[in-house]
Design a protein around this motif. Structure first.
Motif, PDB file in Angstrom:
ATOM      1  N   GLU A  26       0.863  -1.191   0.000  1.00 36.39           N
ATOM      2  CA  GLU A  26       0.000   0.000   0.000  1.00 36.39           C
ATOM      3  C   GLU A  26       0.894   1.233   0.000  1.00 36.39           C
ATOM      4  O   GLU A  26       1.763   1.367   0.856  1.00 36.39           O
ATOM      5  N   ASP A  28       0.118   4.358   0.637  1.00 42.09           N
ATOM      6  CA  ASP A  28      -0.144   5.312   1.722  1.00 42.09           C
ATOM      7  C   ASP A  28       0.378   4.784   3.050  1.00 42.09           C
ATOM      8  O   ASP A  28       0.696   3.608   3.174  1.00 42.09           O
ATOM      9  N   SER A  29       0.366   5.685   4.057  1.00 44.57           N
ATOM     10  CA  SER A  29       0.821   5.237   5.375  1.00 44.57           C
ATOM     11  C   SER A  29      -0.281   4.447   6.079  1.00 44.57           C
ATOM     12  O   SER A  29      -0.043   3.796   7.081  1.00 44.57           O
ATOM     13  N   GLU A  30      -1.518   4.543   5.565  1.00 48.28           N
ATOM     14  CA  GLU A  30      -2.601   3.760   6.179  1.00 48.28           C
ATOM     15  C   GLU A  30      -3.439   3.047   5.130  1.00 48.28           C
ATOM     16  O   GLU A  30      -3.392   3.403   3.951  1.00 48.28           O
ATOM     17  N   ARG A  36     -11.191   5.548   3.788  1.00 45.36           N
ATOM     18  CA  ARG A  36     -10.546   5.957   5.042  1.00 45.36           C
ATOM     19  C   ARG A  36     -11.403   7.014   5.743  1.00 45.36           C
ATOM     20  O   ARG A  36     -12.179   7.722   5.109  1.00 45.36           O
ATOM     21  N   ASN A 203     -10.736  -1.200   8.397  1.00 44.60           N
ATOM     22  CA  ASN A 203      -9.959  -1.556   9.601  1.00 44.60           C
ATOM     23  C   ASN A 203     -10.371  -2.909  10.175  1.00 44.60           C
ATOM     24  O   ASN A 203      -9.559  -3.608  10.779  1.00 44.60           O
ATOM     25  N   CYS A 214       2.751  -0.957   4.451  1.00 45.78           N
ATOM     26  CA  CYS A 214       2.290   0.390   4.113  1.00 45.78           C
ATOM     27  C   CYS A 214       3.508   1.230   3.739  1.00 45.78           C
ATOM     28  O   CYS A 214       4.644   0.778   3.893  1.00 45.78           O
TER      29      CYS A 214
END
Ligand SMILES: Cc1cc2nc3c(=O)[nH]c(=O)nc-3n(C[C@H](O)[C@H](O)[C@H](O)COP(=O)(O)OP(=O)(O)OC[C@H]3O[C@@H](n4cnc5c(N)ncnc54)[C@H](O)[C@@H]3O)c2cc1C
Length: 427
Positions: A26, A28-30, A36, A203, A214
Motif C-alpha cells: 500500500e 499510503d501510510s494507512e 478511510r 480496519n 504500508c
C-alpha cells in the motif's frame, strides 16, 4: 506467493479470501483507500461520504462478522433541494410541493414516455425517453451534468440498472399528491459504523490480514513468462519482488504507466479511459442540529456542490455534542485543476444560501482534499476498451480487482465481493 497491490477494500478482501501466501503493498501510510476516515478537532469524517448498503447475502454476512455490534441501520432521510424547497428523494416519486405546472409537466411527459417507448443510444436519451422530458429538464439532466462533468450524450446507459429509480406512473401520482408511502432505490435503508466512521470497515479486515506493507508504492511492474517482477519504493528504498501472480487495485491508467513492454495499441487504449475528480470538503460547525437529514442533493447551478452529507446524523459518535458536521462534494473534469480557495468560498456561501450555515457560525474544521479518481465515466467505448485492457493484463498474470482496476462504478459491497470472486477464479 501472490502480490496484492493496494490496501483499499478490494486488496483487503483479496487478501482475506486468498488461500495462498501473499504480501499486500500500500503506497499510503494507512489502509482503506477511498474508505478511510479521519478525526480533526474531535470530528470524524470520511474521505468521501460513504454509507453501506447491499443486496448481496455473502457481503451482508461478512460485514456482520467483521464489524460485530459496531454498526447501525438507518432509514434514509435524503432530500433534493430544488426551487427553494426540500423534496424527498427520489424526485420523480415525490413531486408534491412543486408548483402544479411542473408536476403536470413531469407526469404528462412521463406518461408519454411510457406509452410510446422510444429507442435511446446514450444516457441523455435514456433520461428523456424513459423518465420523460419533464423529470429530465427539472432534475435529472441538471443533476447529472453537475455530478459527471461530462457530456451526457457521450455517456452510455449500461451502468444505470438498479441505481436510478424509475417509479411507475401510479407511484408518481401518489407522490405528487403528497401520499407517497413506497421507498425507492437500493439505499432506502443503509448501515454505518457506530464508531470510527466508514474507515471502521477496512480496519475490521486488519486482524485477518497476514502480510501488509504500508508506505510501499509499486513503481514498476515487469511481467515475465511465469512470474511478475515488481519494484516497490518502501520508505524511500527500492526493492524488487517476484510473484507467480499479482492482484492489482491500482487505477488502470496509473497501472499502465508503470507496466513495462506494453504494446503501443494497448497503451493508447489505457489513455482513453474517462473519469472525473472530486474536491471533498469537511466542515465542523459549532452549532447543534443544523439539519436532521442524512444527505441532500443540489441539482441547481447556483450551488457549487452536488451533494452534502451529515456525519452527525449517520452516527452521533462522529461529532462532538451540540455541534454539527458536513461533508461536501464538488466534482470537476479529469485532468483539470480546481481553485481550492475559491471553491471553499463558494461552498460557504452556498451553505448559507441553503440556510444550513449562518454568517456568524464558527467553523471548527474546514478541511479539503482532492480525489483524482472519483467516478468512472461510462463513455460510449467503455466496455470495448476495458475488456481489451483486462484481457492483456490477465494474459500477463496481473488480475484486476476493485473499482478503478475493474474500471466500473462499483460500491463497497461489490468491491469486497470482487476481491473474493477474483481470488477464487485466479488465485
Ligand atoms: C465520492 C465517492 C462516494 C462513494 N460513496 C459510496 C457509498 O456511499 N457507499 C458505497 O458502498 N460505496 C461508495 N463509494 C465507492 C467506494 O469508495 C469504492 O467502491 C471502494 O472504496 C473501492 O475500493 P478499492 O479498493 O477498489 O479502491 P481504492 O479505495 O481506491 O483503493 C486502492 C488502493 O490502492 C493504493 N494504491 C494506488 N496506487 C498504488 C501503488 N502504485 N502502489 C501501492 N498502492 C497503491 C491506494 O493508495 C489505495 O489505498 C464511493 C466512492 C466515491 C469516489
Amino acid at each position: 506467493m501472490i502480490g496484492i497491490l493496494g490496501a483499499g477494500l478490494a486488496g483487503l478482501s483479496a487478501g482475506y479470501h486468498l488461500k495462498k501466501d501473499y504480501v499486500i503493498f500500500e503506497k499510503d501510510s494507512e489502509i482503506g483507500g477511498l474508505c478511510r476516515s479521519f478525526t480533526k478537532n474531535g470530528y470524524t469524517f470520511d474521505f468521501a461520504p460513504h454509507i453501506f448498503f447491499t443486496k448481496n447475502e455473502n457481503v451482508k454476512v461478512l460485514i456482520k462478522k467483521l464489524l460485530g455490534e459496531n454498526i447501525i441501520t438507518k432509514i434514509r432521510k435524503a432530500f433534493i433541494y430544488i426551487y427553494g424547497r426540500y423534496l424527498e428523494y427520489p424526485f420523480e416519486a415525490n413531486l408534491g410541493g412543486l408548483p402544479n405546472k411542473i408536476i403536470d409537466e413531469c407526469i404528462s411527459t412521463a406518461i408519454k414516455a411510457k406509452e410510446n417507448p422510444t429507442e435511446y443510444h446514450n444516457f441523455y436519451e435514456w433520461i428523456e425517453n424513459v423518465l420523460g422530458k419533464g423529470v429530465a429538464k427539472h432534475y435529472m439532466i441538471p443533476y447529472n451534468e453537475k455530478i459527471w462533468k461530462y457530456d451526457l450524450r457521450k455517456m452510455h446507459y449500461s451502468w444505470i440498472a438498479g441505481r436510478v429509480p424509475s417509479p411507475k406512473i401510479e407511484e408518481m401520482k401518489k407522490g405528487a399528491s403528497g401520499m407517497q408511502n413506497e421507498t425507492f432505490g437500493p439505499n432506502a435503508t443503509f448501515s454505518y459504523p457506530i464508531t470510527g466512521g466508514i474507515g471502521a470497515i477496512p480496519n475490521s479486515f486488519l486482524p485477518h490480514i497476514k502480510n501488509l506493507k504500508c508506505n510501499a508504492e509499486v513503481i514498476n511492474i515487469k511481467p515475465r513468462k511465469d512470474e511478475v517482477e515488481i519494484t516497490v519504493r518502501e520508505n524511500n528504498k527500492e526493492k524488487t519482488y517476484n510473484f507467480e501472480k499479482i492482484f492489482s487495485s491500482i487505477p488502470l491508467p496509473e497501472l499502465f504507466k508503470i507496466l513495462e513492454n506494453v504494446p503501443e495499441e494497448i497503451l493508447k487504449i489505457s489513455t482513453r479511459l474517462v473519469h472525473n475528480s472530486i474536491l471533498f470538503a469537511a466542515i465542523g460547525v459549532d452549532r447543534a442540529n443544523i439539519t436532521d437529514k442524512h444527505w441532500l442533493y443540489f441539482p441547481e447551478k447556483d450551488y457549487i456542490f452536488h451533494r452534502l452529507s451529515f456525519p452527525m446524523n449517520l452516527s452521533e459518535k462522529t461529532t462532538p455534542p451540540k455541534k454539527s458536521s458536513i461533508m461536501i462534494e464538488v466534482t470537476y473534469p479529469m485532468n483539470e485543476t480546481i481553485d481550492i480557495k475559491k471553491t471553499k468560498d463558494q461552498i460557504r456561501l452556498g451553505l448559507i444560501k441553503a440556510n444550513l450555515l449562518k454568517e456568524k457560525d464558527k467553523l471548527e474544521v474546514f478541511y479539503t482534499e482532492l480525489i483524482k479518481y472519483a467516478y468512472v465515466i461510462y463513455d460510449l467505448n467503455h466496455k470495448e476498451n476495458v475488456s481489451k485492457l483486462h484481457e492483456y493484463l490477465i494474459e500477463n498474470n496481473i488480475i484486476p480487482v476493485g473499482r478503478f482496476s475493474q474500471w466500473e462504478y462499483i460500491n463497497m459491497d461489490i468491491t469486497i465481493l470482487n476481491g473474493k470472486i477474483q481470488v477464487e477464479k485466479f488465485g
